[in-house]
Scaffold this motif. Structure first.
Motif, PDB file in Angstrom:
ATOM      1  N   MET A 119      54.384  32.083  71.388  1.00 41.05           N
ATOM      2  CA  MET A 119      53.586  30.923  70.648  1.00 41.05           C
ATOM      3  C   MET A 119      53.878  31.462  69.111  1.00 41.05           C
ATOM      4  O   MET A 119      53.648  32.699  68.726  1.00 41.05           O
ATOM      5  CB  MET A 119      52.415  31.015  70.888  1.00 41.05           C
ATOM      6  CG  MET A 119      51.917  30.810  72.001  1.00 41.05           C
ATOM      7  SD  MET A 119      50.107  30.918  72.350  1.00 41.05           S
ATOM      8  CE  MET A 119      49.248  29.248  71.545  1.00 41.05           C
ATOM      9  N   LYS A 120      54.311  30.846  68.377  1.00 41.52           N
ATOM     10  CA  LYS A 120      54.924  31.194  66.833  1.00 41.52           C
ATOM     11  C   LYS A 120      53.935  30.170  66.021  1.00 41.52           C
ATOM     12  O   LYS A 120      53.858  28.950  66.108  1.00 41.52           O
ATOM     13  CB  LYS A 120      56.366  30.934  66.614  1.00 41.52           C
ATOM     14  CG  LYS A 120      56.808  31.517  64.890  1.00 41.52           C
ATOM     15  CD  LYS A 120      56.927  30.219  64.320  1.00 41.52           C
ATOM     16  CE  LYS A 120      56.960  30.375  62.827  1.00 41.52           C
ATOM     17  NZ  LYS A 120      57.491  29.118  61.813  1.00 41.52           N
ATOM     18  N   PHE A 121      53.335  30.723  64.974  1.00 44.55           N
ATOM     19  CA  PHE A 121      52.424  29.983  63.813  1.00 44.55           C
ATOM     20  C   PHE A 121      52.963  30.335  62.563  1.00 44.55           C
ATOM     21  O   PHE A 121      53.080  31.460  62.206  1.00 44.55           O
ATOM     22  CB  PHE A 121      51.082  30.517  64.157  1.00 44.55           C
ATOM     23  CG  PHE A 121      50.287  30.183  65.266  1.00 44.55           C
ATOM     24  CD1 PHE A 121      50.038  28.954  65.756  1.00 44.55           C
ATOM     25  CD2 PHE A 121      50.449  30.969  66.528  1.00 44.55           C
ATOM     26  CE1 PHE A 121      49.287  28.485  66.861  1.00 44.55           C
ATOM     27  CE2 PHE A 121      49.959  30.432  67.659  1.00 44.55           C
ATOM     28  CZ  PHE A 121      49.350  29.527  67.724  1.00 44.55           C
TER      29      PHE A 121
ATOM     30  N   ARG B 145      65.040  33.366  55.046  1.00 42.73           N
ATOM     31  CA  ARG B 145      63.780  32.448  54.980  1.00 42.73           C
ATOM     32  C   ARG B 145      63.745  31.539  56.205  1.00 42.73           C
ATOM     33  O   ARG B 145      64.576  31.105  56.653  1.00 42.73           O
ATOM     34  CB  ARG B 145      64.020  31.657  53.772  1.00 42.73           C
ATOM     35  CG  ARG B 145      63.719  32.381  52.341  1.00 42.73           C
ATOM     36  CD  ARG B 145      62.579  33.313  52.222  1.00 42.73           C
ATOM     37  NE  ARG B 145      61.374  32.880  52.433  1.00 42.73           N
ATOM     38  CZ  ARG B 145      60.402  32.381  51.483  1.00 42.73           C
ATOM     39  NH1 ARG B 145      61.297  32.290  50.272  1.00 42.73           N
ATOM     40  NH2 ARG B 145      59.221  31.952  51.426  1.00 42.73           N
ATOM     41  N   GLY B 146      62.329  31.410  56.532  1.00 38.62           N
ATOM     42  CA  GLY B 146      62.035  30.905  57.937  1.00 38.62           C
ATOM     43  C   GLY B 146      62.273  31.510  59.182  1.00 38.62           C
ATOM     44  O   GLY B 146      62.319  31.139  60.127  1.00 38.62           O
ATOM     45  N   GLY B 147      62.532  32.814  58.929  1.00 35.59           N
ATOM     46  CA  GLY B 147      63.203  33.960  60.028  1.00 35.59           C
ATOM     47  C   GLY B 147      62.213  34.013  61.167  1.00 35.59           C
ATOM     48  O   GLY B 147      62.625  34.601  62.416  1.00 35.59           O
ATOM     49  N   SER B 148      60.717  33.730  60.881  1.00 31.01           N
ATOM     50  CA  SER B 148      59.816  33.788  61.944  1.00 31.01           C
ATOM     51  C   SER B 148      60.201  33.074  63.168  1.00 31.01           C
ATOM     52  O   SER B 148      59.974  33.250  64.367  1.00 31.01           O
ATOM     53  CB  SER B 148      58.501  33.623  61.621  1.00 31.01           C
ATOM     54  OG  SER B 148      58.214  34.563  60.647  1.00 31.01           O
ATOM     55  N   ASP B 149      60.838  31.861  62.891  1.00 30.25           N
ATOM     56  CA  ASP B 149      61.225  30.881  64.183  1.00 30.25           C
ATOM     57  C   ASP B 149      62.295  31.660  65.076  1.00 30.25           C
ATOM     58  O   ASP B 149      62.079  31.827  66.239  1.00 30.25           O
ATOM     59  CB  ASP B 149      61.986  29.749  63.697  1.00 30.25           C
ATOM     60  CG  ASP B 149      61.121  28.956  62.614  1.00 30.25           C
ATOM     61  OD1 ASP B 149      59.856  28.951  63.001  1.00 30.25           O
ATOM     62  OD2 ASP B 149      61.434  28.077  61.763  1.00 30.25           O
ATOM     63  N   THR B 150      63.059  32.556  64.171  1.00 27.30           N
ATOM     64  CA  THR B 150      64.283  33.181  65.134  1.00 27.30           C
ATOM     65  C   THR B 150      63.437  34.340  65.833  1.00 27.30           C
ATOM     66  O   THR B 150      64.052  34.646  66.716  1.00 27.30           O
ATOM     67  CB  THR B 150      65.294  33.522  64.068  1.00 27.30           C
ATOM     68  OG1 THR B 150      65.669  32.655  63.483  1.00 27.30           O
ATOM     69  CG2 THR B 150      66.341  34.510  64.778  1.00 27.30           C
TER      70      THR B 150
ATOM     71  N   ALA C 108      66.922  20.694  57.294  1.00 28.64           N
ATOM     72  CA  ALA C 108      65.562  20.319  57.743  1.00 28.64           C
ATOM     73  C   ALA C 108      64.897  21.755  58.228  1.00 28.64           C
ATOM     74  O   ALA C 108      65.362  22.264  58.997  1.00 28.64           O
ATOM     75  CB  ALA C 108      65.937  19.369  59.043  1.00 28.64           C
ATOM     76  N   LYS C 109      63.973  22.097  57.337  1.00 26.76           N
ATOM     77  CA  LYS C 109      63.618  23.316  57.403  1.00 26.76           C
ATOM     78  C   LYS C 109      62.526  23.615  58.597  1.00 26.76           C
ATOM     79  O   LYS C 109      61.922  24.610  58.830  1.00 26.76           O
ATOM     80  CB  LYS C 109      62.872  23.844  56.129  1.00 26.76           C
ATOM     81  CG  LYS C 109      61.700  23.334  55.770  1.00 26.76           C
ATOM     82  CD  LYS C 109      61.261  24.145  54.596  1.00 26.76           C
ATOM     83  CE  LYS C 109      59.828  23.711  54.096  1.00 26.76           C
ATOM     84  NZ  LYS C 109      58.894  24.392  53.214  1.00 26.76           N
ATOM     85  N   VAL C 110      62.128  22.581  59.180  1.00 29.12           N
ATOM     86  CA  VAL C 110      61.201  22.840  60.430  1.00 29.12           C
ATOM     87  C   VAL C 110      61.506  23.889  61.497  1.00 29.12           C
ATOM     88  O   VAL C 110      60.888  24.558  61.908  1.00 29.12           O
ATOM     89  CB  VAL C 110      61.121  21.465  61.038  1.00 29.12           C
ATOM     90  CG1 VAL C 110      62.385  21.053  61.785  1.00 29.12           C
ATOM     91  CG2 VAL C 110      59.991  21.301  61.902  1.00 29.12           C
TER      92      VAL C 110
HETATM   93 MG    MG Z   1      59.335  27.768  58.968  1.00 30.38          MG
END
Ligand code: MG
Ligand code: ADP
Ligand code: ASP
Length: 411
Positions: free
Chosen positions: A6-8, A151-156, A209-211
């Motif tokens: 789970m990622k928040f 940036r946004g790397g927690s998704d990865t 789309a940075k989602v």
């Molecule tokens: Mg993000």
């Protein structure tokens, strides 16, 4: 026990109250019998603040120290969530990237994950740990330095853990309830998609789309991770959100799946460069070495053996790009009459796997934009996307117009 990731994101952990809500949601999955790996972002705004401080020190900062500083936001949320989980009677502990260790390349600021050993977590889970809270966005290089994933790397981070641990699913909790036909903050009529194909999501992400971070979609596609995007603010349900899946698992879809945009782009033109073999290499070689992310490239028709070369790049790389080409000019490897930078453009793209089998998408796109008087400056296409560069002041209008033109508010 089956494993779940789970990622928040930042808004979901913006303060202690929200972290408590996250802990509750994690508790529900633990109650269902999962061993859970939770990946957290920094509190919203934190990473921007840290980046700002680093940039204030010098425009030519040491990228290794940048990573040491900007990775710290995630450490705070990981520790806090572990504490709140423990308060709720759940056996949990936090892990920073280096402790796992999340091994990465040495490309500071945009490192790639190379390996995530699982034995350590396996052992802890066997001995009763229920939740491992992992600080997202960070890892450690072979040189032993802290790295960050862009940036946004927690998704990865989340998808990489899901792949390494063969998790049943990777749920990305964010501040919207799924992937939409375009950013719902720009187009109110944007429609939530129940499913989207990996390839479309990959294009949408890489086109702005940075989602989801682009790299996370790439990894999910490669390792067949079941990836879901959903809101951390809505009531839990098994069917919530958007499932990112194989093309074959989608019954029917529009020719165009979505519209993406990058607001802050720039366009540079080298006026009158020689039209002969080797010139492009002489221009784009030094730009690549300077770390400039060149995107679209257009070469005009040559006249008298000379031509104009135009390319697009992120606005904040213009200074670096100018320096690189001027240095090459001074060294005599390229020559041009003038260098023009337009820092006021945006990139707008339409994406859809249906384009492979449908002609006329480009014509429809260009007609819709021209009906609104929007001038197209540069165009690029690939099999499943068409991108245009336009004046930034028309960006919202263009996104809205294309969303209407392709009927995206309807399923
Ligand atoms: Mg993000
Ligand atoms: P988080 O902090 O949870 O990682 P992000 O801000 O990185 O969240 O990503 C979520 C945001 O992405 C949304 O708030 C939305 O404005 C934006 N976004 C852009 N394009 C889309 C899209 N096609 N569908 C959903 N959200 C989108
Ligand atoms: N905190 C990092 C960022 O803002 C990573 C992330 O949230 O995914 O880019």
């Amino acid at each position: 026990m089956p494993r779940l990731v789970m990622k928040f994101g930042g808004t979901s952990v913006a303060n202690l109250d929200r972290i408590r809500r996250v802990a509750k949601r994690v508790g529900l999955e633990v109650a269902k019998g999962y061993d859970v790996i939770v990946v957290v972002s920094a509190m919203s705004g934190k990473t921007n603040e840290l980046v700002g401080w680093v940039r204030e020190t010098s425009p030519f900062y040491d990228a290794r120290e940048y990573d040491a500083v900007v990775s710290s936001g995630e450490n705070v949320t990981a520790g806090l969530l572990a504490l709140v989980l423990q308060e709720n009677g759940i056996d949990a502990r936090s892990w920073q990237g280096w402790q796992v260790p999340v091994k990465t390349s040495s490309a500071h600021g945009s490192a790639r994950i190379t390996d995530i050993p699982t034995a350590n977590f396996d052992d802890r889970f066997t001995r009763g740990m229920k939740v491992a809270v992992v600080a997202g966005f960070q890892g450690i290089s072979a040189e032993g330095r802290i790295t960050t994933l862009g940036r946004g790397g927690s998704d990865t981070t989340a998808v990489a853990f899901a792949a390494a641990h063969k998790a049943e699913r990777c749920d990305i909790y964010t501040d919207v309830d799924g992937v939409y036909t375009t950013d719902p903050r720009i187009v109110r009529k944007a429609r939530k998609l129940d499913r989207i194909a990996f390839e479309e999501m990959l294009e949408l992400a890489s086109l702005g789309a940075k989602v989801l971070q682009t790299r996370s979609v790439e990894l999910a596609m490669r390792y067949k991770v079941k990836l879901r995007v959903l809101s951390s603010f809505e009531e839990p349900s098994d069917t919530a959100g958007t499932l990112v899946c194989d093309e074959e698992d989608i019954m029917e879809s529009n020719v165009v799946a979505g519209v993406a945009f990058v607001r802050d782009e720039a366009k540079m033109t080298l006026v009158s460069v020689a039209d002969r073999p080797g010139v492009s290499a002489a221009i784009f070689g030094p730009l690549a070495e300077a770390g400039v992310n060149v995107d679209m490239i257009v070469q005009n028709i040559a006249e008298d053996g000379r031509t104009d070369m135009t390319f697009s790049l992120p606005v904040d790389q213009v200074a670096r790009a100018e320096k690189a080409v001027q240095t090459a000019r001074a060294a005599g490897t390229i020559n041009f009459h003038d260098l023009i930078a337009d820092e006021g453009v945006s990139k707008v793209s339409v994406v859809g796997i249906g384009m492979r089998s449908h002609a006329g998408v480009a014509a429809r796109m260009f007609k819709a934009l021209s009906d609104e008087g929007i001038n197209i400056k540069v165009i690029t296409t690939s099999e499943i996307k068409i991108s245009v560069l336009i004046d930034r002041k028309y960006m919202e209008l263009a996104v809205q117009t294309l969303h209407d033109a392709f009927g995206l508010e309807r399923a």
